[in-house]
Design a protein around this motif. Structure first.
Motif, PDB file in Angstrom:
ATOM      1  N   HIS A 115       0.809  -1.217   0.000  1.00 20.42           N
ATOM      2  CA  HIS A 115       0.000   0.000   0.000  1.00 20.42           C
ATOM      3  C   HIS A 115       0.845   1.270   0.000  1.00 20.42           C
ATOM      4  CE1 HIS A 115      -3.760  -2.256   0.772  1.00 20.42           C
ATOM      5  NE2 HIS A 115      -2.996  -3.027   1.548  1.00 20.42           N
ATOM      6  N   GLY A 116       2.127   1.141  -0.305  1.00 19.95           N
ATOM      7  CA  GLY A 116       2.971   2.320  -0.339  1.00 19.95           C
ATOM      8  C   GLY A 116       3.117   3.024   0.991  1.00 19.95           C
ATOM      9  N   GLY A 117       2.924   2.290   2.091  1.00 19.05           N
ATOM     10  CA  GLY A 117       3.064   2.878   3.423  1.00 19.05           C
ATOM     11  C   GLY A 117       1.840   3.641   3.889  1.00 19.05           C
ATOM     12  N   ARG A 118       0.735   3.523   3.167  1.00 14.81           N
ATOM     13  CA  ARG A 118      -0.494   4.227   3.540  1.00 14.81           C
ATOM     14  C   ARG A 118      -1.555   3.220   3.979  1.00 14.81           C
ATOM     15  NH1 ARG A 118      -0.771   9.455   1.611  1.00 14.81           N
ATOM     16  NH2 ARG A 118      -3.039   9.372   1.647  1.00 14.81           N
ATOM     17  N   PHE A 119      -2.381   3.638   4.917  1.00 16.21           N
ATOM     18  CA  PHE A 119      -3.449   2.772   5.386  1.00 16.21           C
ATOM     19  C   PHE A 119      -4.635   2.820   4.433  1.00 16.21           C
ATOM     20  CE2 PHE A 119      -1.085   3.127   9.271  1.00 16.21           C
ATOM     21  CZ  PHE A 119      -1.348   1.963   9.966  1.00 16.21           C
ATOM     22  N   PRO A 120      -5.209   1.661   4.076  1.00 16.58           N
ATOM     23  CA  PRO A 120      -6.474   1.691   3.339  1.00 16.58           C
ATOM     24  C   PRO A 120      -7.565   2.297   4.220  1.00 16.58           C
ATOM     25  CG  PRO A 120      -5.933  -0.545   4.029  1.00 16.58           C
ATOM     26  CD  PRO A 120      -4.736   0.300   4.338  1.00 16.58           C
ATOM     27  N   GLU A 121      -8.573   2.894   3.605  1.00 14.64           N
ATOM     28  CA  GLU A 121      -9.560   3.660   4.363  1.00 14.64           C
ATOM     29  C   GLU A 121     -10.841   2.897   4.667  1.00 14.64           C
ATOM     30  OE1 GLU A 121     -10.275   7.486   2.663  1.00 14.64           O
ATOM     31  OE2 GLU A 121      -8.137   7.922   2.382  1.00 14.64           O
ATOM     32  N   THR A 122     -11.000   1.687   4.148  1.00 12.49           N
ATOM     33  CA  THR A 122     -12.238   0.948   4.371  1.00 12.49           C
ATOM     34  C   THR A 122     -12.020  -0.188   5.354  1.00 12.49           C
ATOM     35  OG1 THR A 122     -11.870  -0.641   2.571  1.00 12.49           O
ATOM     36  CG2 THR A 122     -12.932   1.471   2.002  1.00 12.49           C
ATOM     37  N   GLU A 123     -13.084  -0.534   6.071  1.00 14.10           N
ATOM     38  CA  GLU A 123     -12.992  -1.655   7.004  1.00 14.10           C
ATOM     39  C   GLU A 123     -12.598  -2.942   6.281  1.00 14.10           C
ATOM     40  OE1 GLU A 123     -15.955  -2.007  10.385  1.00 14.10           O
ATOM     41  OE2 GLU A 123     -16.999  -0.559   9.096  1.00 14.10           O
ATOM     42  N   ALA A 124     -13.192  -3.181   5.118  1.00 11.42           N
ATOM     43  CA  ALA A 124     -12.934  -4.415   4.390  1.00 11.42           C
ATOM     44  C   ALA A 124     -11.458  -4.562   4.047  1.00 11.42           C
ATOM     45  CB  ALA A 124     -13.777  -4.454   3.117  1.00 11.42           C
ATOM     46  N   GLU A 125     -10.820  -3.489   3.613  1.00  8.11           N
ATOM     47  CA  GLU A 125      -9.401  -3.561   3.270  1.00  8.11           C
ATOM     48  C   GLU A 125      -8.532  -3.618   4.517  1.00  8.11           C
ATOM     49  OE1 GLU A 125      -7.859  -3.879   0.264  1.00  8.11           O
ATOM     50  OE2 GLU A 125      -9.902  -4.296  -0.408  1.00  8.11           O
ATOM     51  N   LEU A 126      -8.915  -2.904   5.543  1.00  9.40           N
ATOM     52  CA  LEU A 126      -8.149  -2.936   6.790  1.00  9.40           C
ATOM     53  C   LEU A 126      -8.152  -4.334   7.398  1.00  9.40           C
ATOM     54  CD1 LEU A 126      -9.404   0.449   8.274  1.00  9.40           C
ATOM     55  CD2 LEU A 126      -7.010  -0.093   7.773  1.00  9.40           C
ATOM     56  N   LEU A 127      -9.267  -5.043   7.264  1.00  4.77           N
ATOM     57  CA  LEU A 127      -9.377  -6.385   7.832  1.00  4.77           C
ATOM     58  C   LEU A 127      -8.428  -7.379   7.174  1.00  4.77           C
ATOM     59  CD1 LEU A 127     -13.228  -6.704   8.342  1.00  4.77           C
ATOM     60  CD2 LEU A 127     -11.483  -6.968  10.118  1.00  4.77           C
ATOM     61  N   LYS A 128      -7.906  -7.071   6.017  1.00  5.84           N
ATOM     62  CA  LYS A 128      -6.978  -7.967   5.328  1.00  5.84           C
ATOM     63  C   LYS A 128      -5.560  -7.869   5.875  1.00  5.84           C
ATOM     64  CE  LYS A 128      -9.575  -7.641   0.971  1.00  5.84           C
ATOM     65  NZ  LYS A 128      -9.509  -7.198  -0.450  1.00  5.84           N
ATOM     66  N   LEU A 129      -5.310  -6.872   6.717  1.00  8.46           N
ATOM     67  CA  LEU A 129      -3.954  -6.645   7.221  1.00  8.46           C
ATOM     68  C   LEU A 129      -3.668  -7.524   8.443  1.00  8.46           C
ATOM     69  CD1 LEU A 129      -3.933  -2.751   6.956  1.00  8.46           C
ATOM     70  CD2 LEU A 129      -2.724  -4.354   5.458  1.00  8.46           C
ATOM     71  N   PRO A 130      -2.411  -7.953   8.639  1.00 12.21           N
ATOM     72  CA  PRO A 130      -2.067  -8.786   9.793  1.00 12.21           C
ATOM     73  C   PRO A 130      -2.385  -8.093  11.109  1.00 12.21           C
ATOM     74  CG  PRO A 130      -0.266  -8.750   8.196  1.00 12.21           C
ATOM     75  CD  PRO A 130      -1.255  -7.718   7.752  1.00 12.21           C
ATOM     76  N   ILE A 132      -5.139  -7.076  12.419  1.00  9.51           N
ATOM     77  CA  ILE A 132      -6.262  -6.141  12.484  1.00  9.51           C
ATOM     78  C   ILE A 132      -7.560  -6.922  12.396  1.00  9.51           C
ATOM     79  CG2 ILE A 132      -7.459  -4.254  11.309  1.00  9.51           C
ATOM     80  CD1 ILE A 132      -4.874  -2.979  10.680  1.00  9.51           C
ATOM     81  N   GLY A 133      -8.315  -6.931  13.488  1.00  8.09           N
ATOM     82  CA  GLY A 133      -9.607  -7.600  13.533  1.00  8.09           C
ATOM     83  C   GLY A 133     -10.741  -6.610  13.381  1.00  8.09           C
ATOM     84  N   ALA A 134     -11.947  -7.071  13.655  1.00 10.66           N
ATOM     85  CA  ALA A 134     -13.145  -6.266  13.420  1.00 10.66           C
ATOM     86  C   ALA A 134     -13.130  -4.966  14.223  1.00 10.66           C
ATOM     87  CB  ALA A 134     -14.386  -7.084  13.758  1.00 10.66           C
ATOM     88  N   TYR A 135     -12.767  -5.053  15.502  1.00 11.22           N
ATOM     89  CA  TYR A 135     -12.766  -3.841  16.321  1.00 11.22           C
ATOM     90  C   TYR A 135     -11.738  -2.833  15.820  1.00 11.22           C
ATOM     91  CZ  TYR A 135     -11.364  -0.613  19.898  1.00 11.22           C
ATOM     92  OH  TYR A 135     -11.010   0.543  20.543  1.00 11.22           O
ATOM     93  N   THR A 136     -10.507  -3.277  15.592  1.00 10.56           N
ATOM     94  CA  THR A 136      -9.448  -2.353  15.188  1.00 10.56           C
ATOM     95  C   THR A 136      -9.740  -1.739  13.826  1.00 10.56           C
ATOM     96  OG1 THR A 136      -7.877  -3.700  16.434  1.00 10.56           O
ATOM     97  CG2 THR A 136      -6.963  -2.099  14.908  1.00 10.56           C
ATOM     98  N   ALA A 137     -10.260  -2.539  12.892  1.00 13.58           N
ATOM     99  CA  ALA A 137     -10.608  -2.015  11.570  1.00 13.58           C
ATOM    100  C   ALA A 137     -11.673  -0.929  11.680  1.00 13.58           C
ATOM    101  CB  ALA A 137     -11.091  -3.152  10.666  1.00 13.58           C
ATOM    102  N   ALA A 138     -12.684  -1.170  12.507  1.00 16.45           N
ATOM    103  CA  ALA A 138     -13.743  -0.174  12.684  1.00 16.45           C
ATOM    104  C   ALA A 138     -13.200   1.085  13.350  1.00 16.45           C
ATOM    105  CB  ALA A 138     -14.882  -0.763  13.513  1.00 16.45           C
TER     106      ALA A 138
END
Length: 364
Positions: A115-130, A132-138
């Motif tokens: 991701h070029g060092g940037r965080f994705p902005e959606t819960e769905a994409e955040l949930l794919k990261l090591p 990061i679960g439902a609470y942290t993504a939200a």
């Protein structure tokens, strides 16, 4: 009362946001309330993520100094991704739940690589990261990016369970509480709302002796109306934790102590430790039956007393055996570390306790 709250959801959210504007906790990872309207800098996604990972099963007071040290040493995702994992684990020592540190490092590397060092902005994409679960993504989506997301931690569960006097016990009640939290969550200032719910649970709607008179949601709270708000949330009885036992081998030579590194996976994975026996359900007793697991044959001395530490799923009781060598030898496994600098070894808390116990006789 539940119907009353749901009928007045917009007013309840506005009341909570008004309360947050006046009573928000000042924390190093937070932007001021309503930062967008006030022209203040928005929350940094990196800081939000770092704080949320650290705060899992850890108090705010314990997290703040770790957060500030991490941010000073690794100010961006890229800095953290480029750091050796051993350095990250060493900096994490004492916070516990060390899988969080390994996932933190893996997530930083994934963000840089994909991701070029940037965080994705959606819960769905955040949930794919090591890590990061439902609470942290939200939490990241709402706090860092202003998206409406349902953020439910222990504080929020307590507030919601009391508002609606939910009679189902945790953990089975979690889906019901999340549904109710979803119905309460507004589209307006979702990040501030999420943090307001957390702050309300942490400072007002506390587990014991909640301050209902200071609560902006008190008028429609079913638990308050019952007269016993501390009854909620209901919790299923906890299973008793088993106790495991082990023998720790404190071996000194020329002012150094022998340490080794635990396997990369599993409990305390990748961290340095004092060599120890396996941890079993059998009490150590005299301890001599575990000497076949010692790292070397020397004249071991069993020290009186021991240390006790509690992990998530079990208690651990350790007896310490101390041995001395006239000079350092090349160990089969492990490495030598200066005794006088043992606090710099990055030992996990349980091993730091064992080290203090091993050193106590010479300090008294």
């Amino acid at each position: 009362m539940s119907v009353q709250i749901l009928d007045a959801v917009p007013d309840a959210a506005l009341s909570l946001l008004d309360w947050y504007d006046a009573h928000a906790r000042v924390l190093p990872w937070r932007a001021p309330p309503d930062a967008q309207s006030s022209g203040a800098l928005p929350p940094d996604p990196y800081g939000v993520w770092l704080s949320e990972i650290m705060l899992q099963q850890t108090t705010v007071a314990a997290v703040i100094p770790y957060y500030e040290r991490f941010l000073s040493r690794w100010p961006t995702v890229r800095h953290l991704a480029e750091a050796p994992l051993d350095d990250v684990l060493h900096a994490w020592a004492g916070l516990g739940y060390y899988a969080r540190a390994r996932n933190l490092h893996a997530c930083a590397q994934t963000l840089v690589r994909e991701h070029g060092g940037r965080f994705p902005e959606t819960e769905a994409e955040l949930l794919k990261l090591p890590g990061i679960g439902a609470y942290t993504a939200a939490a990241i989506a709402s706090i860092a990016f202003g998206q409406r997301a349902v953020v439910v931690d222990g504080n929020v569960e307590r507030v919601v369970s009391r508002l609606f006097a939910v009679e189902e016990a945790l953990p089975a009640a979690k889906p019901r509480l999340r549904d109710l939290a979803d119905r309460l969550t507004p589209s307006l200032r979702p990040g501030d709302y999420a943090q307001a719910m957390m702050d309300l649970g942490a400072t007002v709607c506390t587990p014991r002796s909640p301050s209902c008179g200071a609560c902006p949601l008190a008028q429609g709270c079913a638990a308050r109306a019952s007269g016993t708000p501390e009854r909620w949330p209901l919790k299923a009885p906890k299973a008793e934790k088993p106790t495991r036992h082990g023998l720790v081998f404190w071996l000194e030579a020329e002012g150094h102590v022998l340490l080794r590194r635990r396997p990369p996976r599993g409990l305390l994975g990748g961290l340095p430790e004092i060599p120890s026996s396996e941890w079993t359900g059998t009490p150590v007793g005299g301890g001599w039956h575990l000497m076949d697991q010692a790292p070397i044959e020397v004249d071991w001395q069993l020290l009186p007393g021991g240390v006790r530490h509690t992990f998530t799923h079990f208690h651990l009781e350790l007896t310490i055996a101390r041995g001395l060598l006239p000079r350092r030898i090349n160990p089969v496994e492990g490495f030598w570390h200066p005794v006088e600098a043992i606090e710099t070894a990055g030992l996990p808390t349980v091993m730091a306790k064992a080290a203090r116990h091993a050193l106590t006789p010479r300090l008294v």
